[in-house]
Structures are given as C-alpha cells and as structure tokens.
Design a protein around this motif. Structure first.
Motif, PDB file in Angstrom:
ATOM      1  N   LEU A 355       0.843  -1.196   0.000  1.00 15.21           N
ATOM      2  CA  LEU A 355       0.000   0.000   0.000  1.00 15.21           C
ATOM      3  C   LEU A 355       0.877   1.245   0.000  1.00 15.21           C
ATOM      4  O   LEU A 355       1.765   1.397   0.839  1.00 15.21           O
ATOM      5  N   LYS A 356       0.635   2.130  -0.938  1.00 11.46           N
ATOM      6  CA  LYS A 356       1.365   3.394  -1.043  1.00 11.46           C
ATOM      7  C   LYS A 356       0.354   4.532  -1.033  1.00 11.46           C
ATOM      8  O   LYS A 356      -0.692   4.436  -1.683  1.00 11.46           O
ATOM      9  N   VAL A 357       0.660   5.606  -0.292  1.00 11.95           N
ATOM     10  CA  VAL A 357      -0.246   6.753  -0.193  1.00 11.95           C
ATOM     11  C   VAL A 357       0.521   8.013  -0.575  1.00 11.95           C
ATOM     12  O   VAL A 357       1.547   8.330   0.038  1.00 11.95           O
ATOM     13  N   THR A 421      -9.448  -6.707   3.357  1.00 14.12           N
ATOM     14  CA  THR A 421     -10.791  -6.152   3.508  1.00 14.12           C
ATOM     15  C   THR A 421     -10.765  -4.637   3.334  1.00 14.12           C
ATOM     16  O   THR A 421      -9.720  -3.990   3.491  1.00 14.12           O
ATOM     17  N   ALA A 422     -11.936  -4.091   3.036  1.00 15.11           N
ATOM     18  CA  ALA A 422     -12.035  -2.636   2.886  1.00 15.11           C
ATOM     19  C   ALA A 422     -11.722  -1.927   4.195  1.00 15.11           C
ATOM     20  O   ALA A 422     -11.105  -0.853   4.208  1.00 15.11           O
ATOM     21  N   GLU A 423     -12.130  -2.529   5.325  1.00 11.75           N
ATOM     22  CA  GLU A 423     -11.844  -1.930   6.629  1.00 11.75           C
ATOM     23  C   GLU A 423     -10.342  -1.881   6.880  1.00 11.75           C
ATOM     24  O   GLU A 423      -9.799  -0.873   7.347  1.00 11.75           O
ATOM     25  N   ALA A 424      -9.646  -2.962   6.543  1.00 13.65           N
ATOM     26  CA  ALA A 424      -8.193  -2.998   6.714  1.00 13.65           C
ATOM     27  C   ALA A 424      -7.513  -2.003   5.789  1.00 13.65           C
ATOM     28  O   ALA A 424      -6.511  -1.371   6.156  1.00 13.65           O
ATOM     29  N   ALA A 425      -8.038  -1.839   4.584  1.00 13.53           N
ATOM     30  CA  ALA A 425      -7.452  -0.879   3.645  1.00 13.53           C
ATOM     31  C   ALA A 425      -7.604   0.543   4.163  1.00 13.53           C
ATOM     32  O   ALA A 425      -6.678   1.360   4.068  1.00 13.53           O
ATOM     33  N   ALA A 426      -8.776   0.842   4.732  1.00 10.16           N
ATOM     34  CA  ALA A 426      -9.001   2.193   5.257  1.00 10.16           C
ATOM     35  C   ALA A 426      -8.055   2.487   6.419  1.00 10.16           C
ATOM     36  O   ALA A 426      -7.432   3.565   6.470  1.00 10.16           O
ATOM     37  N   TRP A 427      -7.939   1.553   7.361  1.00 16.93           N
ATOM     38  CA  TRP A 427      -7.014   1.790   8.467  1.00 16.93           C
ATOM     39  C   TRP A 427      -5.568   1.841   7.961  1.00 16.93           C
ATOM     40  O   TRP A 427      -4.752   2.630   8.449  1.00 16.93           O
ATOM     41  N   GLY A 428      -5.254   1.004   6.973  1.00 15.74           N
ATOM     42  CA  GLY A 428      -3.906   1.020   6.404  1.00 15.74           C
ATOM     43  C   GLY A 428      -3.554   2.366   5.818  1.00 15.74           C
ATOM     44  O   GLY A 428      -2.432   2.864   5.995  1.00 15.74           O
ATOM     45  N   ILE A 429      -4.488   3.000   5.108  1.00  9.52           N
ATOM     46  CA  ILE A 429      -4.241   4.325   4.532  1.00  9.52           C
ATOM     47  C   ILE A 429      -3.947   5.324   5.639  1.00  9.52           C
ATOM     48  O   ILE A 429      -2.975   6.092   5.571  1.00  9.52           O
ATOM     49  N   HIS A 430      -4.806   5.346   6.659  1.00  6.92           N
ATOM     50  CA  HIS A 430      -4.617   6.283   7.765  1.00  6.92           C
ATOM     51  C   HIS A 430      -3.270   6.054   8.441  1.00  6.92           C
ATOM     52  O   HIS A 430      -2.530   7.000   8.735  1.00  6.92           O
ATOM     53  N   ASP A 431      -2.936   4.801   8.664  1.00  6.39           N
ATOM     54  CA  ASP A 431      -1.703   4.478   9.381  1.00  6.39           C
ATOM     55  C   ASP A 431      -0.469   4.758   8.529  1.00  6.39           C
ATOM     56  O   ASP A 431       0.530   5.291   9.028  1.00  6.39           O
ATOM     57  N   VAL A 432      -0.525   4.437   7.249  1.00  6.68           N
ATOM     58  CA  VAL A 432       0.634   4.658   6.373  1.00  6.68           C
ATOM     59  C   VAL A 432       0.925   6.149   6.226  1.00  6.68           C
ATOM     60  O   VAL A 432       2.082   6.585   6.302  1.00  6.68           O
ATOM     61  N   VAL A 433      -0.111   6.956   6.036  1.00  3.95           N
ATOM     62  CA  VAL A 433       0.134   8.382   5.845  1.00  3.95           C
ATOM     63  C   VAL A 433       0.593   9.023   7.154  1.00  3.95           C
ATOM     64  O   VAL A 433       1.426   9.936   7.159  1.00  3.95           O
ATOM     65  N   THR A 434       0.088   8.535   8.292  1.00  8.76           N
ATOM     66  CA  THR A 434       0.555   9.062   9.577  1.00  8.76           C
ATOM     67  C   THR A 434       1.998   8.670   9.828  1.00  8.76           C
ATOM     68  O   THR A 434       2.791   9.466  10.341  1.00  8.76           O
ATOM     69  N   GLU A 435       2.382   7.456   9.464  1.00 10.26           N
ATOM     70  CA  GLU A 435       3.773   7.022   9.610  1.00 10.26           C
ATOM     71  C   GLU A 435       4.697   7.836   8.710  1.00 10.26           C
ATOM     72  O   GLU A 435       5.833   8.155   9.091  1.00 10.26           O
ATOM     73  N   ALA A 436       4.222   8.213   7.514  1.00  8.03           N
ATOM     74  CA  ALA A 436       5.034   9.060   6.630  1.00  8.03           C
ATOM     75  C   ALA A 436       5.307  10.410   7.283  1.00  8.03           C
ATOM     76  O   ALA A 436       6.422  10.939   7.213  1.00  8.03           O
ATOM     77  N   MET A 437       4.283  10.954   7.946  1.00  9.35           N
ATOM     78  CA  MET A 437       4.475  12.224   8.641  1.00  9.35           C
ATOM     79  C   MET A 437       5.386  12.058   9.854  1.00  9.35           C
ATOM     80  O   MET A 437       6.203  12.933  10.152  1.00  9.35           O
ATOM     81  N   ALA A 438       5.262  10.939  10.567  1.00  9.48           N
ATOM     82  CA  ALA A 438       6.133  10.691  11.712  1.00  9.48           C
ATOM     83  C   ALA A 438       7.583  10.553  11.264  1.00  9.48           C
ATOM     84  O   ALA A 438       8.500  11.073  11.919  1.00  9.48           O
ATOM     85  N   SER A 439       7.798   9.872  10.152  1.00 11.68           N
ATOM     86  CA  SER A 439       9.157   9.723   9.628  1.00 11.68           C
ATOM     87  C   SER A 439       9.742  11.076   9.254  1.00 11.68           C
ATOM     88  O   SER A 439      10.914  11.365   9.537  1.00 11.68           O
ATOM     89  N   ALA A 440       8.922  11.923   8.628  1.00 14.67           N
ATOM     90  CA  ALA A 440       9.391  13.267   8.268  1.00 14.67           C
ATOM     91  C   ALA A 440       9.722  14.072   9.517  1.00 14.67           C
ATOM     92  O   ALA A 440      10.723  14.798   9.550  1.00 14.67           O
TER      93      ALA A 440
END
Length: 696
Positions: A355-357, A421-440
């Motif tokens: 998953l990439k955001v 699942t769609a639920e896992a994809a939605a949480w994955g998006i939120h988590d991946v983009v938040t991790e990108a901000m944390a890394s920055a």
C-alpha cells in the motif's frame, strides 16, 4: 500607502484543495470563517465567491474591511508543475550552462536513473553576452550592448515573457546587471526583467541564478494575479490594502510582492507555523507545529513563540527528503518539512504489492471519491470517513456533504487489488500516511539535534486534528494542543504576521580585513534599503532596531552559518569589533556543533538585516460557555489503532473551559474533527484550546 488603522481584517489562505477565509473584528472580539474548494482554473473567482459569502454570513459590509492579508501556494505549485512563464536567461559569455551543471553533485550516489533538477528555461533560451567583472571589481570585458540587444530580441522572438540576468560577481559589483536590466526594460516594455543582484546579493552564481530564475519564472503570473485580485476586491468595495504573507512569516505590500514574488513561495506553509506560534506559543516553550491540509502536511519547530527561520530552501525536489534534489532558493523562510500527505493523497498498490499513499493528490478537482465530484481513487479523506472519524453531513461546515457510498466503492476497489478487507485498507491508509508524517518529523528534528518527546504537538488544518493523536503516539509525544477553528487556523495566523524585510549583501573578506567603519557602513546601507521597503508599505514608524546577522565560517571551510550579532551601536574600535564578532561566532559554533571552533581565522561571507515591524495582537473571542447538547447523547463506531470502539461525539462550540473526558472520542467543529483514541484524555483550557494528554 498608509498603514490601516485597527479594524476588521480578512485573511485568505489558498491551498491545493481548500481556500480558507477568516474574518476578524478586534473591536467586537469576534471571528468568522469559511472553507471552500479551491478553484484552480481561476483562484481569484473562488476568493471572491468565498469573500461575498463570508461577509454575508457575518453581516459585515465590504467597506468595513481595513486590510486583506493573503497567502498562497500558487507560485510554488507553478514551480513544481513547471507551469510558469517561458523564461530566458542572459548570462556572462562562457557560463550558459551554469544552471544545468549546478554543483555536479549526485544526491543519490548509486541511482543510475537519477534525474538532476533541471533549469526553469529551455537550453535554447540560455543566452550569453560578452562581459566580465572580476571579484575585486576590475572590469575585464565591458558589457557588449549590441550583443545584449540581440539576446533580448532573440528571447522575445521565441515568446519569452520574462528574462533573468545573471552575471559573474554581480553580488559584489552589480553595475553591468543594472545597465542590462534598464536597457532591456526600455527596449521591450512589458517584458518582466529580473536582475539576480536585485533579488539576492549572495555569493555563488548557481544559487543566485536559481533564485533569480525562479523569480522571473513566476513574476508574470504573480503580477497578473495580484493586480487582478486587488482590482476585484476594490470593485467589491473593500478599500483596505491587499497585503501578502512572506515565506519567512512576515508581511509585505503588493509593490514588493510583485517585484520579488519568489519571497512568497512558502507563504502558504508558513501560515500554519504562524498560527501555532500565536495560538499556543505563549504557554508552550517547545512546539512541533503540524499543519495538514488537503494536499500536503507541514511540520516546523517553534521555540519560545517564534518559528525557526532559515536563509534558503530547495523548491521542487525530485526526491522529497533528499537534499540536493531540488532548486536552491536563497530567501529567508520558515524552516519547514513538507510532504505530500493530505486529505486528497491518493492510495494505490505499488509495484511490489504494498500500500502506497501519495504524494500525488486528488486536490479539489475532482477531489476524493467521497466529494462526489468524479473522483474514483481512494484517498486519505475517504479512509477517514469510513473509519468513522468524519460526519458526512458536517464536513466543511456542512457545505460539502460527503458521499459514503462513493468512498466505499473506491475503497473496495483498492482492497481487492491488495487482497485485504475494505476496513483494513481504510485503516492502512490512515496508518501509512501518519507514519510518513512521523518519519518526516523524526528526520526534521534529528537534523536539528532535537528529540520529539520534549515537544508539544500543535495541530492545525483540516487534517491535523484527525491525525494528531496517532502521530503523537508514533513520535512519543505526550501533549497535543488543538486551537479553536483549527481547520482555518492558518488563515487566522496570517493576521498575526508583522511587517518584515530581509536584506543581504556579500562581504567576502576575512574578519580581520574589515575596519569597524566599513562594516558599519555595509549594515547601515542594508538597513536604509529595508526601511525604504517598510516606508512604502506605510510602516515607516513601526520598526524597532533591526537584527544584524553575519554569515561566517572558519577559513578553509566551504559551508557557512548565520551568526546573530549584538544590536547597534557597535564599537568603533577595530579590535573591539573583531573581538565582539569572534565571541558571537564562537558561541554560535559551540551551540551548533557542541565543540569550540578550530583556532583559525574567521571569514565573513554575507551581511544580513532582519527588520520587523510590530505584530498586531488579535483580540480573540472568549471561549464559549454552555452546552449545545448532552455530550454523550451521540456515539459513533470508529476504528482506532486497528481496533473497533464506540466513540463519544462532542460538539466543540458547546464545550466549556474546564471540561475533560477520556477517549475514544471525537470533537467536531465546522472545519475539522479532533480524534482522541482510547489512551488519551482531553480537556478544554481557559483560552479555548483543547489539550490532549496521552498515556505513557
């Protein structure tokens, strides 16, 4: 221009997805706000539509507006997307490729497909003329006026709207550039001409040339845009002046903005840092300002109420986190880390099935799928809606109802591609983009020798409060502050900006080679120029003593660092002045490198003046008291930390100071929603800010 008397102010911040407007009346201690989709085809139209609507809702007549303060990302987007004016470069014979060669540094040593930052003008429009001045001011080759005329004519014939002039050593000896600029302007009226020394008088032709080219590249667009916006606001009946926010968090007038629009490149992102500093800086000595909008997220350090300001940044980076992959722009700017992580950031399955955001964004046209405007790809906003964080009927103050079915369809397509699942994809998006901000954030703080756990996270923008809780957990931050009307806080921050002028000149000699009288004269000349800019804005009597800074280095070093010097008056004795500067340099070196400098002579590279007028304090409305309705009468199922939970729903305007509760909870207001997970407690402070405290 006469500086306006205190009265009703209008702040306008154009972002990649939303345009935010704030109306503030200090006399009645009231504010009104509006968030509308940015009209990319014609941004002025969106501003006018939003202004009319906001004035109508607040029952304010256009003639009551005493000033309009504006910030925008339009000019930096033009650089990134290469949508500026067709620009030519006229330079010293033999140096036409200086902007293409750059520093000959590979920012990714082992990347065989590396793309260096390309100049802003095509090869055919980088033109040469015979002229040469040595670094000591000796004219080796006089400026060839016939060749200059031919080069300008060639550029105009090719359709160029702007010309940048870059001659060697013009930072020290600008006579040839001045002569060339006057001659081209007289020969081709209406053509935008930028002389490099008039934008930044710093050493190093590559950096100075990139800055001058960027200014020329956006100048025609900026001139047309600002002239039209000013005229349309005046036609609406707004008599107050149009003022522009600078990248350094200061403010200037239209004349200076049109002359050097490169100073506005980071004006939009700087607004979030201004808002955080003003709304929370007095109570919090160390802040990590986090502003997340529809297209990007910005992070900046604010200490003791002031955002950090640096004297250069890179625009349009090929690799977002890698220094050297962008165009060096030598202007003063709030020190920001900016990433492509916003509400409109698009999620997809990458080449290896992960998953990439982002960083590409759906923007406002068509926008996320849930906007119902034709978007088909799942975005961060779609994920936040499906996670239960957003109320589809109250998004953007209810002016943009969200389509849950469209979001579900987009998420289902992404989930099928990922095999989850769609639920896992939605949480994955939120988590991946938040991790990108944390890394920055980790990178941004580590490069400055700081640890995130010692900071308070201040969240602004439509997405900041939605992601702030989970971002703080990733960074080990225990305190999160969300100011009132966080979704439009950047536009409110604009109204706190003080008038500011930065000027720089090359010194280029060892410290001991300078006489006290010479160095005083160099700074006095810069100060006079800066005060002239303030005077033209009507702020002549509004500026205290300037801040004097010198860029200095040890002899033999290639890099230099800014050193803030004691205020004037300075010692008139040469030895005393040398001792004063040496002491300041030693202290700055020790603070930066945690060791004393080597016992070698000191080079003075540049002199800088920072002249700031008085900031206008805002009389903010007091925190509201009394409930809109029972706090726990509404609940909604959300997904937090990958786990399902029932969250209490609170309406922020009804929360009175002193109220506190534990998560999971959502606090809703017109421009954003604050998400608090199960390991957090929130309380409303006396100033209306919400403090979220996270469990260890």
């Amino acid at each position: 221009m006469i500086a306006p008397a205190p009265g009703i102010s209008l702040g306008i911040d154009i972002g990649g997805t939303f345009t935010d407007l704030v109306l503030h009346d200090p006399a009645l201690r009231r504010s009104g706000s509006l968030k509308i989709l940015t009209t990319h085809a014609d941004p002025v139209q969106g501003i006018l539509e939003g202004t009319r609507r906001l004035l109508g809702e607040a029952s304010v007549e256009p003639g009551e507006i005493t000033r309009v303060v504006h910030a925008t990302t339009l000019f930096t987007n033009a650089l990134i997307e290469r949508k500026g004016a067709l620009t030519a470069l006229i330079t010293t014979a033999g140096f036409r490729d200086i902007l293409k060669i750059g520093r000959e540094r590979r920012y990714e040593l082992f990347d065989l497909m590396l793309r260096p930052p390309a100049p802003l003008m095509p090869d055919a429009l980088r033109l040469e003329v015979p002229e040469r001045v040595k670094a000591d001011g000796t004219v080796v080759t006089p400026l060839d006026l016939a060749a200059l005329d031919a080069a300008a004519d060639q550029a105009v014939a090719a359709g160029a709207e702007a010309i940048a002039i870059l001659f060697l050593h013009s930072d020290l000896h600008p006579a040839h550039e001045e002569q060339a600029a006057r001659r081209i302007a007289a020969r081709h009226p209406g053509l935008s001409v930028t002389a490099s020394h008039a934008i930044v008088r710093e050493m190093r032709e590559y950096e100075r040339g990139c800055t001058a080219s960027a200014n020329a590249y956006v100048a025609p667009m900026a001139g047309r845009y600002l002239a039209r916006l000013g005229a349309e606001l005046a036609a609406m009946g707004i008599a107050g002046p149009l003022l522009l926010t600078l990248s350094n968090g200061g403010m200037t007038h239209v004349e200076e903005a049109i002359r050097a629009p490169v100073q506005l490149l980071e004006s939009g992102p700087a607004a979030g840092a201004l808002a955080a500093a003003y709304l929370a800086g007095a109570q919090e000595p160390r802040i990590l300002a986090f502003d997340m909008g529809g297209t990007t997220a910005k992070l900046s350090v604010v200490e003791h109420g002031e955002p950090e300001v640096v004297f250069g940044f890179e625009a349009a980076r090929q690799a977002r986190f890698i220094e050297g992959s962008g165009l060096p722009i030598r202007i003063s700017t709030v020190d920001l880390m900016e990433i492509g992580a916003g509400g409109g950031s698009i999620a997809r399955r990458d080449a290896i099935g992960l998953l990439k955001v982002g960083p590409d964004s759906a923007g406002s046209e068509p926008g996320p799928a849930c906007y119902g405007r034709g978007g088909l790809e799942a975005t961060v906003t779609d994920a936040n809606l499906l996670l239960g964080y957003l109320d589809p009927s109250r998004f953007a103050g209810g002016r943009l109802p969200l389509d849950r079915r469209a979001a579900q369809a987009a998420m289902a397509r992404l989930a099928a591609a990922l095999g989850i699942t769609a639920e896992a994809a939605a949480w994955g998006i939120h988590d991946v983009v938040t991790e990108a901000m944390a890394s920055a954030a980790r990178t941004h703080l580590a490069e400055r020798g700081r640890d995130a756990s010692g900071f308070t996270l201040v969240c602004t923008g439509g997405g900041g409060p939605v992601h702030g809780y989970h971002l703080a957990r990733k960074l080990g931050i225990r305190r999160v502050i969300v100011p009132p009307e966080a979704g439009v806080a950047s536009a409110l921050g604009l109204l706190t900006a003080p008038p500011r002028v930065d000027r720089v000149a090359t010194l280029g000699r060892r410290l001991l080679a300078w006489r006290a009288a010479e160095l005083e004269a160099a700074f006095a000349a810069l100060e006079a120029e800066a005060r002239g800019v303030l005077a033209r804005g009507g702020w002549a009597e509004d500026a205290p003593a300037p801040e004097r800074v010198v860029d200095a280095r040890c002899v033999g070093q290639g890099a230099h660092m800014p050193v803030t010097l004691p205020p004037a008056p300075w010692p008139t004795d040469d030895a005393a002045l040398h001792a004063m500067i040496t002491e300041a340099f030693t202290a700055a070196y020790q603070e930066r490198f945690r060791r004393p400098p080597p016992a070698v002579p000191i080079d003075l590279v540049h002199a800088r003046i920072v002249l700031r007028g008085a900031a206008r304090p805002l009389a903010l409305p007091p925190a509201r008291r009394g409930w809109e309705g029972p706090a726990t009468a509404h609940q909604r199922q959300i997904l937090s930390g990958g786990c399902s939970a029932m969250a209490d729903i609170y309406s922020r305007p009804g929360l009175m100071p002193g109220f506190s509760a534990r998560g999971p909870a959502l606090v809703e207001e017109s421009g954003s929603t604050l998400v608090i997970g199960g390991k957090g407690r929130f309380s409303v402070l006396e100033n209306g800010n919400i403090l979220v405290e996270l469990d260890a």
